[in-house]
Scaffold this active site. Structure first.
Site, PDB file in Angstrom:
ATOM      1  N   SER A 238      86.603   3.053  57.935  1.00 23.46           N
ATOM      2  CA  SER A 238      86.948   2.755  59.026  1.00 23.46           C
ATOM      3  C   SER A 238      88.547   2.805  58.953  1.00 23.46           C
ATOM      4  O   SER A 238      89.018   2.964  57.981  1.00 23.46           O
ATOM      5  CB  SER A 238      86.429   1.245  59.226  1.00 23.46           C
ATOM      6  OG  SER A 238      87.186   0.873  60.784  1.00 23.46           O
ATOM      7  N   CYS A 239      89.295   2.534  60.225  1.00 17.10           N
ATOM      8  CA  CYS A 239      90.831   2.534  60.169  1.00 17.10           C
ATOM      9  C   CYS A 239      91.206   2.049  61.346  1.00 17.10           C
ATOM     10  O   CYS A 239      90.564   1.332  61.817  1.00 17.10           O
ATOM     11  CB  CYS A 239      91.476   4.045  59.730  1.00 17.10           C
ATOM     12  SG  CYS A 239      90.746   5.238  61.167  1.00 17.10           S
ATOM     13  N   GLY A 240      92.388   2.516  61.862  1.00 20.91           N
ATOM     14  CA  GLY A 240      93.042   2.195  63.026  1.00 20.91           C
ATOM     15  C   GLY A 240      92.243   2.720  64.390  1.00 20.91           C
ATOM     16  O   GLY A 240      91.838   2.185  65.290  1.00 20.91           O
ATOM     17  N   GLY A 242      89.951   5.798  63.724  1.00 18.34           N
ATOM     18  CA  GLY A 242      88.975   6.801  63.245  1.00 18.34           C
ATOM     19  C   GLY A 242      89.631   7.928  62.667  1.00 18.34           C
ATOM     20  O   GLY A 242      88.967   8.951  62.366  1.00 18.34           O
ATOM     21  N   TRP A 267      89.124   0.158  64.149  1.00 17.69           N
ATOM     22  CA  TRP A 267      89.864  -1.225  64.657  1.00 17.69           C
ATOM     23  C   TRP A 267      90.413  -1.193  65.928  1.00 17.69           C
ATOM     24  O   TRP A 267      90.421  -2.301  66.711  1.00 17.69           O
ATOM     25  CB  TRP A 267      90.911  -1.438  63.574  1.00 17.69           C
ATOM     26  CG  TRP A 267      91.513  -2.899  63.728  1.00 17.69           C
ATOM     27  CD1 TRP A 267      92.588  -3.521  64.424  1.00 17.69           C
ATOM     28  CD2 TRP A 267      90.589  -4.027  63.167  1.00 17.69           C
ATOM     29  NE1 TRP A 267      92.527  -4.848  64.430  1.00 17.69           N
ATOM     30  CE2 TRP A 267      91.420  -5.209  63.469  1.00 17.69           C
ATOM     31  CE3 TRP A 267      89.687  -4.044  62.448  1.00 17.69           C
ATOM     32  CZ2 TRP A 267      91.160  -6.577  63.240  1.00 17.69           C
ATOM     33  CZ3 TRP A 267      89.041  -5.385  62.105  1.00 17.69           C
ATOM     34  CH2 TRP A 267      89.959  -6.468  62.408  1.00 17.69           C
TER      35      TRP A 267
END
Length: 283
Positions: A238-240, A242, A267
């Protein structure tokens, strides 16, 4: 020196294959506002000869309300075909600085059925620094047929992410910076909560490369170990939004870890809701 990722190729490797039949190059440059760079504008100013541009904001599912969501396989395949790319091609993806936005398109191509896909080490910045050829002409490739073979299990939905968080059945690797992960720094999107999903481990995307060059397999393995990620168990990245989660995916796949998926909403989705559990501080 330890082995490098089998998915990373050098500028010399790419330069020696330009203009070959079945060899395609994609400029996937995309930036955050803080970078003060425009991928599309930079492509127009110069790119690797024959490279086509992949606009990560436009070649997306725009109905989700989230940034650059994964598009439907049929749409993705049609857009690749317009760019002269087939799933049987050898495909190299690059971005400006190196290991930033290119892994996202590498991941998209892989889960859509392309089998021979690589990321350029050092990016276009490194390509130019080494004196390799640059062109400004926008290519007009012959249309091709891209036949998708979508691997749905490689994409984690919001509902599936809720289950992962509740059950702990998969490890969660978050590529955002430590400040955002720990809620010390605000999210770049106004009104979005900071913090992380319960159980998540922090593996900042920027740590996977140095000067645009991907780290060796031994270095990658040590990073996962230090972060508390067991490479014998499943992982959701995951990240901010994708994009940089795919850098962790690239590292996992480089080490032979295939039981992984990417939370496409990341996120932007989890932190943008008011009904999701959020943890602050270190993992």
């Amino acid at each position: 020196m330890s082995a490098e990722s089998r998915y990373i190729v050098s500028p010399e490797w790419v330069a020696g294959r330009l203009n070959r039949a079945g060899f395609s190059v994609i400029d996937a440059s995309w930036y955050l506002p803080a970078h003060n760079r425009d991928g599309k504008a930079e492509y127009a100013e110069g790119h690797i000869p024959g490279a086509v541009f992949f606009d990560q904001d436009a070649l997306a599912d725009t109905t989700t309300g989230l940034p650059h969501s994964l598009p439907a396989p049929e749409f993705f395949a049609a857009e690749m075909g317009k760019r002269g790319i087939s799933e049987t091609d050898t495909i190299v993806v690059y971005d400006g600085p190196g290991i930033f936005a290119a892994p996202r398109v590498w991941w998209m191509l892989k889960i859509m059925g392309a089998g021979d896909v690589y990321v350029l080490n050092g990016g276009f910045d490194g390509w130019k620094a080494e004196g390799h050829p640059v062109e400004t002409i926008v290519p007009a490739p012959q249309p091709a047929t891209f036949t998708p073979d979508f691997q749905a299990h490689r994409v984690t939905s919001f509902e599936a992410m809720r289950e992962v968080v509740a059950s702990g059945k998969s490890q969660i690797a978050d590529a955002r910076g430590a400040g955002r992960f720990e809620a010390i720094e605000p999210e770049p999107r106004p009104g979005m909560r900071s913090g992380h999903m319960p159980g998540a481990k922090n593996l900042p995307a920027t740590a996977f490369s140095e000067n645009g060059r991907f780290r060796s397999n031994d270095e990658l393995r040590a990073m996962f170990t230090e972060a508390g990620i067991d490479l014998d168990q499943p992982v959701v990245t995951s990240c901010g939004s994708g994009v940089t989660a795919a850098i962790i995916t690239l590292a996992l796949e480089s080490l032979g870890h295939t039981d992984n998926s990417l939370y496409d909403g990341s996120w932007s989705q989890w932190g943008g809701r008011d009904d999701t559990e959020i943890v602050t501080g270190k993992a």
